[in-house]
Design an enzyme around this catalytic site. Structure first.
Site, PDB file in Angstrom:
ATOM      1  N   GLU A  45     -32.112  -6.953 -42.880  1.00  0.00           N
ATOM      2  CA  GLU A  45     -31.221  -7.914 -42.289  1.00  0.00           C
ATOM      3  C   GLU A  45     -29.928  -6.072 -41.798  1.00  0.00           C
ATOM      4  OE1 GLU A  45     -31.152 -10.606 -39.701  1.00  0.00           O
ATOM      5  OE2 GLU A  45     -32.967 -10.034 -41.540  1.00  0.00           O
ATOM      6  N   ASP A  88     -36.141  18.006 -16.775  1.00  0.00           N
ATOM      7  CA  ASP A  88     -36.149  16.673 -17.371  1.00  0.00           C
ATOM      8  C   ASP A  88     -35.709  15.611 -16.447  1.00  0.00           C
ATOM      9  OD1 ASP A  88     -38.098  17.395 -18.883  1.00  0.00           O
ATOM     10  OD2 ASP A  88     -35.801  16.897 -20.488  1.00  0.00           O
TER      11      ASP A  88
END
Ligand code: 6GU
Length: 229
Positions: free
Chosen positions: A117, A170
């Site tokens: 968690e 890019d």
């Protein structure tokens, strides 16, 4: 550039570190990647426990502050340069291309991979890492996210990509918020699917205009949020 990865599963990175672009960058001495097994900082008991149940109840296990903080402090001391410290969590700030470009400017980055968690909140309070997520979905741990960040950053380092694969155009890099245009190579025809005529004609202005238009159309259709943020 040096990366220090703190993880309970260092072997997850094995294949990735020994393939292709990253292996080349490491062999060229452009990148160093050091993995540290959090369990090595566990109390010296037979089970080498690193996690425990949350106070107040609830599902899952938390990585313990008294294991994680000493581990991170020791790893920090393993090199001169103070690292930028990133904790991988779905609760973090979203990783994106400007963040990759910014990280590529630092000499050293430390990546803390959570599992279960997550970490005891005091890990964050004490170490004050940057909390980073790679998207709005949940992974089983931070390892794949850490690889995502390393991959996105390393290709921006000078000397990693050849000129022929330069990253300056890019999608998502600063000043470019368009998706890439479609590209084609030989053969000119396959099962009746042909290459757009304009790309075969050698008219560079017409080719550039066609590509810009294709980028705009694709971005409008798929990611209109990029055109009007
Ligand atoms: Cl950084 N970690 C985990 N466990 N899940 C994620 C994530 C990180 N980013 C998106 N989902």
């Amino acid at each position: 550039m040096r990366f220090d990865i703190v993880t309970l599963f260092p072997a997850i990175f094995d294949g990735y570190l020994t393939q292709s672009l990253l292996e080349k960058a490491i062999n060229k001495g452009l990148v160093e990647i050091h993995r540290h097994d959090l369990r090595d900082w566990a109390a010296d008991t037979p089970h080498r426990k690193v996690d425990d149940r949350p106070f107040g109840g609830g599902p899952g296990m938390l990585l313990q502050v008294d294991v994680t903080v000493p581990c991170v402090e020791d790893v920090q001391q393993m090199a001169q340069e103070p690292p930028r410290m990133i904790l991988l969590t779905p609760q973090g700030k979203r990783f994106d291309q400007p963040m990759a470009e910014d990280l590529a400017l630092s000499k050293r980055v430390m990546l803390l991979c959570g599992r279960y968690e997550g970490f005891d909140q005091r890990v964050v309070d004490i170490l004050q890492p940057e909390e980073v997520s790679v998207g709005d979905f949940v992974l089983n741990g931070g390892e794949v996210a850490a690889m995502t960040i390393i991959d996105g950053v390393v290709r921006l380092l000078p000397g990693v990509l050849g000129d022929e694969n330069s990253s300056v155009d890019d999608s998502f890099s600063r000043g470019n918020r368009l998706l890439e245009f479609p590209q084609y190579t030989r053969p000119r025809e396959f099962r009746g699917h042909t290459v757009p005529e304009v790309l075969l004609g050698g008219n560079h202005e017409a080719i550039a205009a066609w590509r810009a238009e294709q980028s705009r159309i694709k971005t409008q259709q798929r990611r209109a949020d990029l055109l009007d943020p």
